[in-house]
Scaffold this motif. Structure first.
Motif, mmCIF file in Angstrom:
data_model
loop_
_atom_site.group_PDB
_atom_site.id
_atom_site.type_symbol
_atom_site.label_atom_id
_atom_site.label_comp_id
_atom_site.label_asym_id
_atom_site.label_seq_id
_atom_site.Cartn_x
_atom_site.Cartn_y
_atom_site.Cartn_z
ATOM 1 N N GLU A 38 0.829 -1.208 0.000
ATOM 2 C CA GLU A 38 0.000 0.000 0.000
ATOM 3 C C GLU A 38 0.861 1.254 0.000
ATOM 4 N N GLU A 41 2.273 1.765 -3.433
ATOM 5 C CA GLU A 41 1.244 2.283 -4.336
ATOM 6 C C GLU A 41 0.963 3.751 -4.053
ATOM 7 N N GLU A 42 0.928 4.129 -2.769
ATOM 8 C CA GLU A 42 0.699 5.525 -2.421
ATOM 9 C C GLU A 42 1.835 6.406 -2.935
ATOM 10 N N ARG A 43 3.086 5.949 -2.772
ATOM 11 C CA ARG A 43 4.224 6.715 -3.276
ATOM 12 C C ARG A 43 4.162 6.847 -4.791
ATOM 13 N N ARG A 44 3.814 5.758 -5.467
ATOM 14 C CA ARG A 44 3.711 5.792 -6.923
ATOM 15 C C ARG A 44 2.620 6.767 -7.353
ATOM 16 N N ASP A 45 1.467 6.730 -6.673
ATOM 17 C CA ASP A 45 0.381 7.654 -6.998
ATOM 18 C C ASP A 45 0.806 9.108 -6.755
ATOM 19 N N TYR A 46 1.514 9.321 -5.644
ATOM 20 C CA TYR A 46 1.979 10.673 -5.325
ATOM 21 C C TYR A 46 2.943 11.176 -6.407
ATOM 22 N N ASN A 48 3.131 10.197 -9.492
ATOM 23 C CA ASN A 48 2.382 10.429 -10.725
ATOM 24 C C ASN A 48 1.606 11.736 -10.663
ATOM 25 N N GLU A 49 1.024 12.035 -9.496
ATOM 26 C CA GLU A 49 0.309 13.296 -9.334
ATOM 27 C C GLU A 49 1.265 14.483 -9.472
ATOM 28 N N GLU A 52 2.207 14.920 -13.085
ATOM 29 C CA GLU A 52 1.103 15.508 -13.842
ATOM 30 C C GLU A 52 0.972 17.003 -13.537
#
Length: 146
Positions: A38, A41-46, A48-49, A52
């Motif tokens: 988790e 995944e949170e680091r990857r999402d961060y 990516n955000e 972007e």
């Protein structure tokens, strides 16, 4: 002897009862693996955000620069340029027929102009003065006369 046998039997029963408890996986490792997954995944999402947001910021800057340049071009079209046709602007090229000596201002002091830098000369275009590069004809400055 009977006591030894009873003691051995009790030890065997206790060990037999505790072996399945020792072999049993309580799920600690699974929870740690899930939490680690988790976090990844949170680091990857961060990331990516953030990526972007940087992309959007750069695109906004590009759009702002483009709008600014278009406004400047429009202002230049509306503003009066030098020359009889008012089409000579800073950064543009001086037409080749103005490279003739009859248009070059050698006595810039009597025309109340500043000294041209090395490699530049003043050119009189109608009632206006243009500071242009000698070699390329690129216009560095424009002084409009009345």
């Amino acid at each position: 002897m009977k006591n030894k046998m009873i003691a051995r039997a009790m030890i065997a029963v206790m060990l037999a009862g505790s072996l399945p408890a020792m072999a049993q996986d309580r799920g600690y490792r699974d929870h740690r693996d899930e939490r680690a997954q988790e976090r990844r995944e949170e680091r990857r999402d961060y990331r990516n955000e953030q990526r972007e947001e940087r992309r959007e910021y750069r695109q906004d800057r590009r759009d702002d620069r483009r709008d600014y340049r278009q406004e400047r071009r429009q202002d230049r079209r509306e503003a009066r340029g030098a020359g009889p046709r008012h089409d000579l602007y800073r950064g543009g090229r001086l037409p080749s027929y103005y490279h003739n000596r009859q248009y070059v201002v050698d006595n810039w002091r009597s025309h109340r102009l500043s000294a041209p830098p090395r490699g530049y000369h003043w050119v009189q275009v109608g009632g206006d003065y243009v500071l242009a590069a000698v070699a390329t004809g690129i216009i560095a400055s424009v002084l409009l006369g009345n």
